[in-house]
Motif scaffolding. Structure first.
Motif, short mmCIF file in Angstrom:
data_model
loop_
_atom_site.label_atom_id
_atom_site.label_comp_id
_atom_site.label_asym_id
_atom_site.label_seq_id
_atom_site.Cartn_x
_atom_site.Cartn_y
_atom_site.Cartn_z
N PRO A 1 29.71 34.46 34.50
CA PRO A 1 30.74 34.29 35.70
C PRO A 1 30.83 34.11 36.29
O PRO A 1 31.16 33.61 37.70
CB PRO A 1 31.86 36.12 35.33
CG PRO A 1 30.68 36.91 34.70
CD PRO A 1 30.03 36.03 33.98
N PHE A 2 29.27 34.58 37.17
CA PHE A 2 28.41 34.32 38.50
C PHE A 2 27.56 33.85 38.93
O PHE A 2 26.81 34.05 39.91
CB PHE A 2 28.95 36.17 39.48
CG PHE A 2 30.40 36.42 38.86
CD1 PHE A 2 31.13 36.10 40.01
CD2 PHE A 2 29.98 37.92 38.09
CE1 PHE A 2 32.73 37.12 39.67
CE2 PHE A 2 31.24 38.74 38.30
CZ PHE A 2 31.97 38.17 39.10
N LYS B 1 26.26 39.17 41.82
CA LYS B 1 27.20 38.17 41.78
C LYS B 1 26.68 37.24 42.20
O LYS B 1 26.78 37.31 43.47
CB LYS B 1 28.65 39.01 42.66
CG LYS B 1 29.76 39.46 42.26
CD LYS B 1 30.53 39.75 43.01
CE LYS B 1 31.98 39.80 42.76
NZ LYS B 1 32.20 40.77 41.85
N GLY C 1 31.98 46.24 42.11
CA GLY C 1 32.84 44.69 42.09
C GLY C 1 33.47 43.64 43.11
O GLY C 1 34.33 42.82 42.67
N GLY D 1 38.18 38.81 40.60
CA GLY D 1 37.70 38.08 38.99
C GLY D 1 37.28 37.90 39.10
O GLY D 1 35.93 37.60 39.41
N TYR D 2 37.65 36.67 38.17
CA TYR D 2 36.83 35.90 37.13
C TYR D 2 36.88 34.65 37.09
O TYR D 2 38.18 34.04 37.45
CB TYR D 2 36.46 35.76 35.38
CG TYR D 2 35.98 37.91 35.70
CD1 TYR D 2 34.51 38.14 35.57
CD2 TYR D 2 36.16 38.96 35.24
CE1 TYR D 2 34.31 39.24 35.31
CE2 TYR D 2 35.98 40.20 35.43
CZ TYR D 2 34.46 40.71 35.68
OH TYR D 2 34.18 41.70 35.14
N TRP E 1 35.84 30.77 32.51
CA TRP E 1 34.82 32.25 32.11
C TRP E 1 35.63 32.89 31.37
O TRP E 1 35.94 33.86 30.25
CB TRP E 1 33.65 32.30 32.59
CG TRP E 1 32.77 33.94 32.01
CD1 TRP E 1 31.97 33.42 31.67
CD2 TRP E 1 33.49 34.88 32.27
NE1 TRP E 1 31.55 34.65 31.55
CE2 TRP E 1 31.86 35.96 31.39
CE3 TRP E 1 34.97 35.63 32.45
CZ2 TRP E 1 32.30 37.12 31.30
CZ3 TRP E 1 34.77 37.26 32.16
CH2 TRP E 1 32.79 37.80 31.78
N LEU E 2 37.00 33.23 32.12
CA LEU E 2 38.01 34.31 30.80
C LEU E 2 38.74 33.72 29.81
O LEU E 2 38.95 34.02 29.12
CB LEU E 2 39.55 34.20 31.94
CG LEU E 2 39.11 34.99 33.27
CD1 LEU E 2 39.84 34.83 33.85
CD2 LEU E 2 39.00 36.62 32.72
N TYR F 1 39.83 35.84 26.92
CA TYR F 1 40.22 36.75 27.95
C TYR F 1 41.88 36.64 27.20
O TYR F 1 43.12 37.52 27.38
CB TYR F 1 40.54 36.91 29.01
CG TYR F 1 41.07 36.85 30.39
CD1 TYR F 1 41.25 38.63 30.23
CD2 TYR F 1 42.22 36.51 30.75
CE1 TYR F 1 41.59 39.67 31.55
CE2 TYR F 1 42.46 37.16 31.93
CZ TYR F 1 42.80 38.63 31.95
OH TYR F 1 43.89 39.51 32.89
#
Length: 604
Positions: free
Chosen positions: A377-378, A479, A557, A569-570, A574-575, A580
């Motif tokens: 996600p990062f 991150k 986080g 969040g994300y 990606w979610l 998700y």
């Protein structure tokens, strides 16, 4: 001492990582750069134990008839232990045993000052070197003799010299790149060359530059087991080149020594081993086509880095270079050298361009390692060494230029119009390029910063430059795309400060415009050392503070600045990709009423 922890590491995993040595080297001629510098670079892409220290080697005088000891070249920490070289950083420490020489060669009357990492980096005459291990033909399959490294000083019929030792000897003895090529080539022929011998083969390449020109050098063991075959090609002044773990020199013409140098018997060897189709004569010998074993690791392991580096350094040529091919050795998709400005637009390469190439992960291309699921996600571009999973699931990651197992990288800047002491600068970056700041260390320093000359992977030492950067480089993976912005700000600020210091010192030595060959006085040399050691110490301090700042800002986080406890969040893509939306739904309405009523709440 954390060395006691090493046996607990899986032997299989550690072995796979440790043998994955592979380096990227770049070079630009004086007419290819914006300021007229000759640039040469190197990334030390070793495993988890490569010795990351940068060590000062002083000039020395030697008695007539004396010999120079040749030591083993383990490359992992410690790369040398002993007192025979007279270098305090290498003196034996607790639990260490001094290394014995494996042989000797005749010594010269005087050896030059230089800075040493795994290989020689820069000497007092602005000679700079970058190294890249390459594959080569396996002579034993054709009836040749296996190369055997000399075991001790009384050993015979063996190969004495590694590329590590050869690069160091060149630093000690050569003032120019051409002279270095001849010294290395002749010594390798006379005393025997041996290579890494890992999965990547047993050959080597050096990019060698001085303040006026650069040379590409390739060497492999001789089929007789006790000599070497080598070739070198001069870099055209308006061109750049890249070597990324595969030979690149093609047609060699030894009748043109202004442009080519090499073993006089290369065509005879090709003839003896039925390789004349690619090497019919010493005036027409495809060196890579004859003596390389091609790309190793996996397809695109070398070629993708070549394509990306050349595309970044010569954008006008990018459209004519394809990132794909069938066979890198056979297809020859990339030139040995490339004009940086084929359209005559005025484009030139800068020092910062070299930094950018070494920090690259194919950003903005179809191979961008900061994109898609594997980046998380990062957007981390890092892909770690193989373990138990890779033993089950076969495949390969794209091989970036900046990778997490790099112990150090460097750019040597050589400038003919300035005194050697300040004209030559080693821009040294501990740990991974994308996290590091390249610290300038002029060739005329009287010492190197202690923080750069100590530190290794087995002991956490935050006072060392290596660990100062390693803590940041490791932590940023949590991150990556957030922290990279903070790190880039620090890199820019440190680089601007470095450029200002260099400019001010150069002006104090050479106040008038134009060429300046004024030697530094003792007082100037002492001041030079004090100024740049202070900057190096400040850089280590900045990285210590940077780690603390990143830890605070991104703890748990959150993003804690400017507002404490901000959740980010994300990313939506990606979610969706990780399911998700398929997670637990909201509490059903009836159940919500029942729960609320049981709690004595009024439900609207």
């Amino acid at each position: 001492d954390n060395m006691a922890d090493l046996p607990r590491v899986s032997f299989l995993i550690f072995s796979l990582i440790a043998c994955g040595l592979a380096c990227t080297t770049l070079m630009a001629g004086r007419l290819a750069t914006k300021d007229g510098s000759v640039l040469v670079s190197h990334s030390n892409d070793g495993g988890g134990r490569t010795d990351p220290r940068l060590v000062f080697i002083p000039a020395a005088d030697h008695a007539p008839g004396s010999t120079r000891p040749i030591f083993p070249s383990p490359e992992n920490y410690p790369r040398y232990v002993g007192t025979q070289r007279g270098i305090p950083e290498y003196f034996p420490r607790a639990g260490q045993k001094a290394m014995d020489p494996i042989g000797y060669i005749p010594q010269v009357a005087h050896t030059f000052q230089y800075y040493e990492q795994t290989y020689g980096a820069i000497n007092e005459y602005q000679l700079g070197i970058g190294e890249s291990t390459c594959s080569c033909i396996d002579w034993t399959r054709l009836g040749g003799v296996p190369t055997r490294t000399c075991a001790n000083a009384s050993d015979h019929d063996c190969a004495l010299l590694s590329i590590d030792q050869l690069s160091q000897i060149a630093m000690e003895r050569a003032r120019t790149a051409r002279e270095a090529v001849l010294i290395i080539g002749q010594l390798a022929e006379e005393h025997g060359f041996y290579g890494e011998g890992s999965f990547e083969g047993s050959a080597e390449s050096l990019l060698i530059a001085d303040k006026t020109e650069g040379w590409i050098f390739h060497v492999l063991a001789h089929p007789n087991g006790v000599s070497a075959i080598w070739a070198a090609q001069r870099l055209p002044d308006s061109h750049v080149t890249v070597v990324a773990n595969m030979f690149t020199i093609r047609e060699v013409n030894l009748s043109n020594p202004a442009e080519f140098l090499g073993s006089s018997d290369m065509a005879d060897i090709a003839r003896k081993y039925n390789l004349t189709s690619s090497c019919p004569s010493a005036q027409n010998c495809d060196f890579s086509g004859t003596f390389s074993d091609g790309e190793y690791g996996h397809q695109y392991y070398s070629g993708r880095r070549m394509w990306r580096s050349l595309s970044l350094l010569s954008p006008a040529s990018a459209s004519s270079l394809s990132p794909t091919y069938k066979n890198l050795k056979a297809d020859r998709p990339y030139p040995v050298t490339l004009d940086v400005d084929p359209l005559k637009t005025g484009h030139r390469v800068t020092l910062e361009d070299f930094f950018a190439v070494h920090r690259d992960h194919y950003e903005g291309t179809e191979f961008d390692l900061t994109q898609h699921m594997a980046a998380g996600p990062f957007s981390t571009p890092n892909r770690y060494g193989p373990g138990e999973g890779e033993a089950v699931v076969k495949g390969n990651w794209e091989r970036a230029i900046s990778i997490p197992r790099i112990s150090d990288s460097q750019v040597v800047q050589a400038r003919s119009w300035l005194p050697d002491a300040i004209g030559g600068v080693l821009w040294f970056g501990p740990h991974v390029p994308h996290a590091t700041s390249y610290t300038p260390l002029p060739a005329g320093l009287q010492a190197l910063p202690d923080s750069f000359s100590r530190g290794h992977q087995a002991v956490l030492d935050r006072g060392s430059a290596y660990w100062a950067v390693r803590t940041v480089g490791t932590f940023m993976d949590l991150k990556f795309n957030y922290m990279m912005k903070d790190i880039a700000e620090a890199q820019t600020a440190l680089h601007q400060r470095a450029l200002k210091l260099l400019s001010e010192f150069q002006a104090s030595v050479c106040p008038a415009a134009g060429p300046c060959d004024k030697p530094l006085s003792k007082a100037m040399a002492a001041n030079l050392t004090a100024v740049f050691l202070d900057h190096a110490a400040a850089t280590v301090d900045v990285y210590g503070l940077l780690f603390d700042a990143l830890l605070f800002k991104y703890a748990d986080g959150f993003v804690n600045e400017p507002v404490l406890g901000t959740t980010v969040g994300y990313p939506a893509w990606w979610l969706r990709a990780v399911g998700y939306p398929n997670g637990p739904g909201p509490v059903p309405p009836a159940e919500a009423q029942s729960v609320a009523a049981g709690a004595g709440q009024v439900v609207d």
